[in-house]
Enzyme design. Sequence first.
Site, PDB file in Angstrom:
ATOM      1  N   HIS A  59       0.888  -1.178   0.000  1.00 42.54           N
ATOM      2  CA  HIS A  59       0.000   0.000   0.000  1.00 42.54           C
ATOM      3  C   HIS A  59       0.923   1.225   0.000  1.00 42.54           C
ATOM      4  O   HIS A  59       1.433   1.610   1.042  1.00 42.54           O
ATOM      5  CB  HIS A  59      -0.879   0.004   1.255  1.00 42.54           C
ATOM      6  CG  HIS A  59      -1.761  -1.212   1.385  1.00 42.54           C
ATOM      7  ND1 HIS A  59      -3.054  -1.241   0.938  1.00 42.54           N
ATOM      8  CD2 HIS A  59      -1.531  -2.444   1.917  1.00 42.54           C
ATOM      9  CE1 HIS A  59      -3.605  -2.431   1.189  1.00 42.54           C
ATOM     10  NE2 HIS A  59      -2.695  -3.180   1.788  1.00 42.54           N
ATOM     11  N   ASN A  91      -6.836   0.341  -2.350  1.00 43.34           N
ATOM     12  CA  ASN A  91      -7.631   1.011  -1.303  1.00 43.34           C
ATOM     13  C   ASN A  91      -7.017   2.359  -0.922  1.00 43.34           C
ATOM     14  O   ASN A  91      -6.833   2.679   0.241  1.00 43.34           O
ATOM     15  CB  ASN A  91      -7.786   0.103  -0.066  1.00 43.34           C
ATOM     16  CG  ASN A  91      -6.464  -0.196   0.610  1.00 43.34           C
ATOM     17  OD1 ASN A  91      -5.410  -0.116  -0.011  1.00 43.34           O
ATOM     18  ND2 ASN A  91      -6.507  -0.528   1.886  1.00 43.34           N
ATOM     19  N   ASP A 284       2.434  -6.941   2.563  1.00 38.66           N
ATOM     20  CA  ASP A 284       1.274  -6.149   2.979  1.00 38.66           C
ATOM     21  C   ASP A 284       1.751  -4.850   3.633  1.00 38.66           C
ATOM     22  O   ASP A 284       1.216  -4.421   4.654  1.00 38.66           O
ATOM     23  CB  ASP A 284       0.352  -6.939   3.924  1.00 38.66           C
ATOM     24  CG  ASP A 284      -0.986  -6.247   4.143  1.00 38.66           C
ATOM     25  OD1 ASP A 284      -1.280  -5.244   3.466  1.00 38.66           O
ATOM     26  OD2 ASP A 284      -1.745  -6.706   5.017  1.00 38.66           O
ATOM     27  N   HIS A 288       1.430   3.446   8.605  1.00 40.28           N
ATOM     28  CA  HIS A 288       0.666   4.503   9.274  1.00 40.28           C
ATOM     29  C   HIS A 288       1.671   5.285  10.110  1.00 40.28           C
ATOM     30  O   HIS A 288       2.719   4.750  10.483  1.00 40.28           O
ATOM     31  CB  HIS A 288      -0.415   3.900  10.182  1.00 40.28           C
ATOM     32  CG  HIS A 288      -1.441   3.096   9.437  1.00 40.28           C
ATOM     33  ND1 HIS A 288      -2.407   3.663   8.652  1.00 40.28           N
ATOM     34  CD2 HIS A 288      -1.630   1.750   9.354  1.00 40.28           C
ATOM     35  CE1 HIS A 288      -3.174   2.721   8.112  1.00 40.28           C
ATOM     36  NE2 HIS A 288      -2.715   1.545   8.514  1.00 40.28           N
TER      37      HIS A 288
HETATM   38  O1  DOR Z   1      -4.166  -3.981   8.431  1.00 39.27           O
HETATM   39  C1  DOR Z   1      -4.420  -3.675   7.290  1.00 39.27           C
HETATM   40  N1  DOR Z   1      -4.089  -2.487   6.776  1.00 39.27           N
HETATM   41  N2  DOR Z   1      -5.074  -4.550   6.527  1.00 39.27           N
HETATM   42  C2  DOR Z   1      -5.537  -4.226   5.309  1.00 39.27           C
HETATM   43  O2  DOR Z   1      -6.126  -5.047   4.674  1.00 39.27           O
HETATM   44  C3  DOR Z   1      -5.374  -2.855   4.777  1.00 39.27           C
HETATM   45  C4  DOR Z   1      -4.205  -2.232   5.390  1.00 39.27           C
HETATM   46  C5  DOR Z   1      -4.097  -0.746   5.120  1.00 39.27           C
HETATM   47  O3  DOR Z   1      -4.258  -0.350   3.972  1.00 39.27           O
HETATM   48  O4  DOR Z   1      -3.780  -0.021   6.061  1.00 39.27           O
HETATM   49 ZN    ZN Z   2      -5.577  -6.991   3.119  1.00 41.32          ZN
END
Ligand code: DOR
Ligand code: ZN
Length: 421
Positions: A59, A91, A284, A288
């Site tokens: 992401h 997303n 993944d 943040h």
């Molecule tokens: O913990 C997560 N954070 N799971 C996800 O599926 C999305 C991700 C995010 O984009 O922060």
């Molecule tokens: Zn996910």
Amino acid sequence: MERRPDLILANVQLPEGRRADITIHDGRVIHAGASTAAERRIDCTGFFILPAAVDMHVHMRGGIQSAKEDWESGSKSAIAGGVTVVVDQPNTIPPLTTPETFAARVKEAREHSSCSFAINSGVTPGTPIEAMWEAGTMAFGEIFFAPSSYGEALGKAEFSHALERIQALGGLATVHAEGIGSGKDTGLAAHDTLRSPEREQEAVIAVQSANRKGCRLHFCHLSAAESVDAAQGSVEVTPHHLFLSREMTGDADCRFKVNPPVRSERERTGLWERWNRIDVIASDHAPHTNEEKTLPFPDAPSGIPGVETMVPLLMAKVLEKQISLSDVIQKTSSAPAALIGIPPSGFAPGSRADFALYPRSVTRVNPDLLHSRCGWSPFEGFHAIFPRTVILGGSMAYHDGEFFRSTPVWYPGKGLSLHPH
Ligand code: DOR
Ligand code: ZN
């Protein structure tokens, strides 16, 4: 006069044991064996040399989320971790569910990414799946079977319909399979119970039964042995589920808050027991800010950064002889490249010339030395081996902490329409 080749990687120890010089020209391996002269020569004696990783789940944020990460910082983090290709998840804000937002995302990445990239399409009830395919979507999803940070979930009937349309295109559906119970999300143990391993397994089974036409399924970030056992499709597991358990920190530690949750030590061990069933390791990478992660547990966003530490954590395990080098190459490079359908990196002539050189000595993860804008890592202090040199498309993208201009590319999916109407 004939041009000299661009690069020779000299004295490479090939995975099968033989030593060879790898000659590279125009972004491809052209010869493995004895070499002559080239524009540049890198002596690989004493290093592990790996086809660079393809991280099929990141992401990269950007836009109004740039305080967490953007293409500039996130792609540097990838390169410094031996990852030369990332697959970005849709997303984002705004989400990638229209051809216009998709095209804007490709443009943003083209302008700012230091690594090669592919971009997935979101799947919501209104997403024009066929138009997204023609716009160059790599895969669909992650499709949410339960809501997560910035992720809208689909019900079972919608899921079924979306899978039918993706199957008709010959696309790959990547699935975030989770289920959520009721109760308060007060800490890591409660988070693990709310989004339990049993619910993850049920979601895997439900998605499979919704898949009436046999769409190709890829299960993202499975976190528990029972869901790995239930999965009929490719299985992806993250470093945080392999290396972290909630017993390793305080129950209120939001840095470990992620979906699916970091589990118990027992579940973590169970996941390692399924090592041979794991097709792909992907990070993944979901950064943040520190500030967000110090909010009270129920308010803190879920997600863990990891694109830069993924291969380094695994390489420490290789040096410690707990896993094989060929498994690491398979799960972080060959398998994801094959799944998304991009040319494999490797030592055989014709291969994509993306490589990373790792020293044969272990260090520890120091968040101050990482490149993600978020500035923290839950793997602080863990054993790791970071790459010294990273080659992208046959040229040096990174060496000893310094970045160099190389030529990252966009890998569109197979549906890219060359003649847009
Ligand atoms: O913990 C997560 N954070 N799971 C996800 O599926 C999305 C991700 C995010 O984009 O922060
Ligand atoms: Zn996910």
